[in-house]
Motif scaffolding. Structure first.
Motif, PDB file in Angstrom:
ATOM      1  N   UNK A   3      -9.719 -10.984 -10.001  1.00 50.67           N
ATOM      2  CA  UNK A   3      -8.143 -10.973 -10.128  1.00 50.67           C
ATOM      3  C   UNK A   3      -7.555 -10.602  -8.954  1.00 50.67           C
ATOM      4  N   UNK A   4      -6.722 -11.503  -8.205  1.00 51.47           N
ATOM      5  CA  UNK A   4      -6.362 -11.367  -7.101  1.00 51.47           C
ATOM      6  C   UNK A   4      -5.284 -10.094  -7.177  1.00 51.47           C
ATOM      7  N   UNK A   5      -5.087  -9.510  -6.134  1.00 54.61           N
ATOM      8  CA  UNK A   5      -4.314  -8.304  -6.197  1.00 54.61           C
ATOM      9  C   UNK A   5      -2.730  -8.821  -6.048  1.00 54.61           C
ATOM     10  N   UNK A   6      -1.869  -8.062  -6.976  1.00 53.22           N
ATOM     11  CA  UNK A   6      -0.770  -8.256  -6.852  1.00 53.22           C
ATOM     12  C   UNK A   6       0.452  -7.582  -5.648  1.00 53.22           C
ATOM     13  N   UNK A   7       1.426  -8.200  -5.347  1.00 45.88           N
ATOM     14  CA  UNK A   7       2.121  -7.496  -4.316  1.00 45.88           C
ATOM     15  C   UNK A   7       2.660  -6.057  -4.936  1.00 45.88           C
ATOM     16  N   UNK A   8       2.589  -4.926  -4.093  1.00 50.40           N
ATOM     17  CA  UNK A   8       3.162  -3.798  -4.622  1.00 50.40           C
ATOM     18  C   UNK A   8       4.219  -3.606  -4.255  1.00 50.40           C
ATOM     19  N   UNK A   9       5.109  -2.339  -4.464  1.00 49.80           N
ATOM     20  CA  UNK A   9       6.088  -1.921  -4.157  1.00 49.80           C
ATOM     21  C   UNK A   9       6.002  -0.727  -3.060  1.00 49.80           C
ATOM     22  N   UNK A  10       7.497  -0.585  -2.697  1.00 51.92           N
ATOM     23  CA  UNK A  10       7.207   0.612  -1.344  1.00 51.92           C
ATOM     24  C   UNK A  10       7.315   1.814  -2.251  1.00 51.92           C
ATOM     25  N   UNK A  11       6.966   3.070  -1.869  1.00 56.87           N
ATOM     26  CA  UNK A  11       6.886   4.289  -2.379  1.00 56.87           C
ATOM     27  C   UNK A  11       7.727   5.157  -1.568  1.00 56.87           C
ATOM     28  N   UNK A  12       7.712   6.564  -2.120  1.00 54.41           N
ATOM     29  CA  UNK A  12       8.458   7.741  -1.666  1.00 54.41           C
ATOM     30  C   UNK A  12       7.659   8.809  -1.622  1.00 54.41           C
ATOM     31  N   UNK A  56     -12.923 -17.331  -6.247  1.00 51.19           N
ATOM     32  CA  UNK A  56     -12.535 -16.127  -7.417  1.00 51.19           C
ATOM     33  C   UNK A  56     -13.503 -15.895  -8.338  1.00 51.19           C
ATOM     34  N   UNK A  57     -14.446 -17.222  -8.456  1.00 48.26           N
ATOM     35  CA  UNK A  57     -15.384 -16.826  -9.854  1.00 48.26           C
ATOM     36  C   UNK A  57     -16.886 -17.182  -9.105  1.00 48.26           C
ATOM     37  N   UNK A  58     -17.786 -16.310  -9.938  1.00 45.64           N
ATOM     38  CA  UNK A  58     -19.131 -16.529  -9.652  1.00 45.64           C
ATOM     39  C   UNK A  58     -19.778 -17.467 -10.872  1.00 45.64           C
ATOM     40  N   UNK A 117       4.227  -0.223   1.171  1.00 46.58           N
ATOM     41  CA  UNK A 117       2.968  -0.543   0.360  1.00 46.58           C
ATOM     42  C   UNK A 117       1.748  -1.122   1.106  1.00 46.58           C
ATOM     43  N   UNK A 118       0.563  -0.781   0.798  1.00 41.74           N
ATOM     44  CA  UNK A 118      -0.570  -1.615   1.869  1.00 41.74           C
ATOM     45  C   UNK A 118      -1.145  -2.841   0.848  1.00 41.74           C
ATOM     46  N   UNK A 119      -1.144  -4.012   1.474  1.00 42.61           N
ATOM     47  CA  UNK A 119      -1.578  -5.276   0.773  1.00 42.61           C
ATOM     48  C   UNK A 119      -3.189  -5.091   0.512  1.00 42.61           C
ATOM     49  N   UNK A 120      -3.495  -5.224  -0.792  1.00 47.01           N
ATOM     50  CA  UNK A 120      -4.750  -5.229  -1.352  1.00 47.01           C
ATOM     51  C   UNK A 120      -5.546  -6.614  -0.871  1.00 47.01           C
ATOM     52  N   UNK A 121      -6.864  -6.251  -0.938  1.00 46.28           N
ATOM     53  CA  UNK A 121      -7.904  -7.225  -0.213  1.00 46.28           C
ATOM     54  C   UNK A 121      -8.913  -7.739  -1.431  1.00 46.28           C
ATOM     55  N   UNK A 122      -9.295  -8.907  -1.164  1.00 46.03           N
ATOM     56  CA  UNK A 122     -10.162  -9.690  -2.034  1.00 46.03           C
ATOM     57  C   UNK A 122     -11.736  -8.936  -1.938  1.00 46.03           C
ATOM     58  N   UNK A 123     -12.462  -8.391  -2.723  1.00 51.24           N
ATOM     59  CA  UNK A 123     -13.776  -8.039  -2.562  1.00 51.24           C
ATOM     60  C   UNK A 123     -14.715  -9.290  -2.466  1.00 51.24           C
ATOM     61  N   UNK A 124     -15.847  -8.921  -2.225  1.00 50.25           N
ATOM     62  CA  UNK A 124     -16.711 -10.310  -1.927  1.00 50.25           C
ATOM     63  C   UNK A 124     -17.587 -10.356  -3.262  1.00 50.25           C
ATOM     64  N   UNK A 125     -17.596 -11.609  -3.807  1.00 56.78           N
ATOM     65  CA  UNK A 125     -18.329 -11.690  -5.036  1.00 56.78           C
ATOM     66  C   UNK A 125     -19.855 -11.331  -4.805  1.00 56.78           C
ATOM     67  N   UNK A 126     -20.705 -10.999  -5.880  1.00 55.24           N
ATOM     68  CA  UNK A 126     -21.954 -10.456  -5.766  1.00 55.24           C
ATOM     69  C   UNK A 126     -22.881 -11.657  -5.944  1.00 55.24           C
ATOM     70  N   UNK A 127     -22.809 -12.421  -5.054  1.00 52.10           N
ATOM     71  CA  UNK A 127     -23.560 -13.887  -5.286  1.00 52.10           C
ATOM     72  C   UNK A 127     -25.017 -13.682  -4.867  1.00 52.10           C
ATOM     73  N   UNK A 128     -26.034 -14.119  -5.802  1.00 56.95           N
ATOM     74  CA  UNK A 128     -27.409 -14.105  -5.535  1.00 56.95           C
ATOM     75  C   UNK A 128     -27.982 -15.264  -5.889  1.00 56.95           C
ATOM     76  N   UNK A 129     -29.318 -15.326  -6.118  1.00 52.44           N
ATOM     77  CA  UNK A 129     -30.220 -16.561  -6.343  1.00 52.44           C
ATOM     78  C   UNK A 129     -29.513 -17.427  -7.571  1.00 52.44           C
ATOM     79  N   UNK A 130     -29.490 -18.521  -7.499  1.00 53.95           N
ATOM     80  CA  UNK A 130     -28.985 -19.336  -8.698  1.00 53.95           C
ATOM     81  C   UNK A 130     -27.695 -19.075  -9.044  1.00 53.95           C
ATOM     82  N   UNK A 131     -26.768 -18.836  -8.162  1.00 56.49           N
ATOM     83  CA  UNK A 131     -25.432 -18.579  -8.486  1.00 56.49           C
ATOM     84  C   UNK A 131     -24.380 -19.515  -7.429  1.00 56.49           C
ATOM     85  N   UNK A 132     -23.475 -19.906  -7.854  1.00 57.55           N
ATOM     86  CA  UNK A 132     -22.542 -20.477  -6.995  1.00 57.55           C
ATOM     87  C   UNK A 132     -20.942 -19.909  -7.169  1.00 57.55           C
ATOM     88  N   UNK A 133     -20.456 -19.978  -5.892  1.00 63.09           N
ATOM     89  CA  UNK A 133     -19.036 -19.353  -5.664  1.00 63.09           C
ATOM     90  C   UNK A 133     -18.226 -20.387  -5.926  1.00 63.09           C
TER      91      UNK A 133
END
Length: 180
Positions: free
Chosen positions: A21-30, A60-62, A39-55
């Motif tokens: 699920x992609x990160x949503x934009x955040x709000x500034x804080x105090x 966004x989907x394995x 706020x710090x922009x979120x990042x997309x993690x790497x999918x745990x792709x292995x044998x017999x899997x397709x990204x």
């Protein structure tokens, strides 16, 4: 139910294994001094792709590339068409039901079952169990059915001996000894 533990997680080809699920934009804080903190922009993690899997194209989907069972090893997701039972099929593993092939490195104990849509290979023996395969059943040592053991195969049934068991095969049965 201590026999149906569902340790085999079967998946079909093109089934989604996991999704980011992609990160949503955040709000500034105090901060505690009432200063603005951007706020710090979120990042997309790497999918745990292995044998017999397709990204997927969007990244966004394995997706499963083949029919089989899921294996998670070292934070990597693999889809295997062969499920390996490292030991006996007993109360520790429960019944086995796999889409692909099954290899049992030990014995199949009384009252348990092994079902596979392809081949089944048992490196030990079987005692009063239900073994069903769409392909070949191979039991290295043999089977003592104890009057209730059943072997059903879409292919051949192969073993050293079969005693007090029902054997149903669409092809041939190979054994050194057949009793009752």
């Amino acid at each position: 139910d201590f026999r149906n533990l569902d340790i085999v997680k079967n998946v079909n080809k093109d089934e989604v294994l996991c999704e980011i699920t992609p990160p949503k934009p955040g709000l500034d804080g105090i901060d505690i001094f009432n200063r603005n903190v951007p706020f710090k922009k979120g990042f997309l993690p790497k999918l745990p792709s292995g044998r017999n899997t397709i990204v997927s194209e969007d990244g966004l989907k394995l997706i499963a590339a083949v029919n089989g069972c899921i294996e998670c090893k070292n934070s990597i997701v693999n889809v295997n068409d062969v499920f390996i039972v490292r030991g006996d099929v007993d109360s520790a593993s429960g019944n086995i039901n796999a889409i692909g092939s099954v290899i049992v490195q030990g014995d199949v104990r009384e009252g348990f079952s092994v079902k596979a849509q392809k081949d089944i290979s048992i490196r030990g023996m079987s005692e009063g169990a239900l073994i069903e395969a769409g392909g070949t059943i191979s039991i290295s040592k043999g089977m003592n059915g104890m009057g209730k053991g059943i072997l059903k195969a879409g292919g051949n049934i192969v073993g050293k001996y079969f005693e007090n068991a029902n054997l149903i095969s669409d092809n041939d049965i190979y054994a050194d000894v057949l009793m009752n």
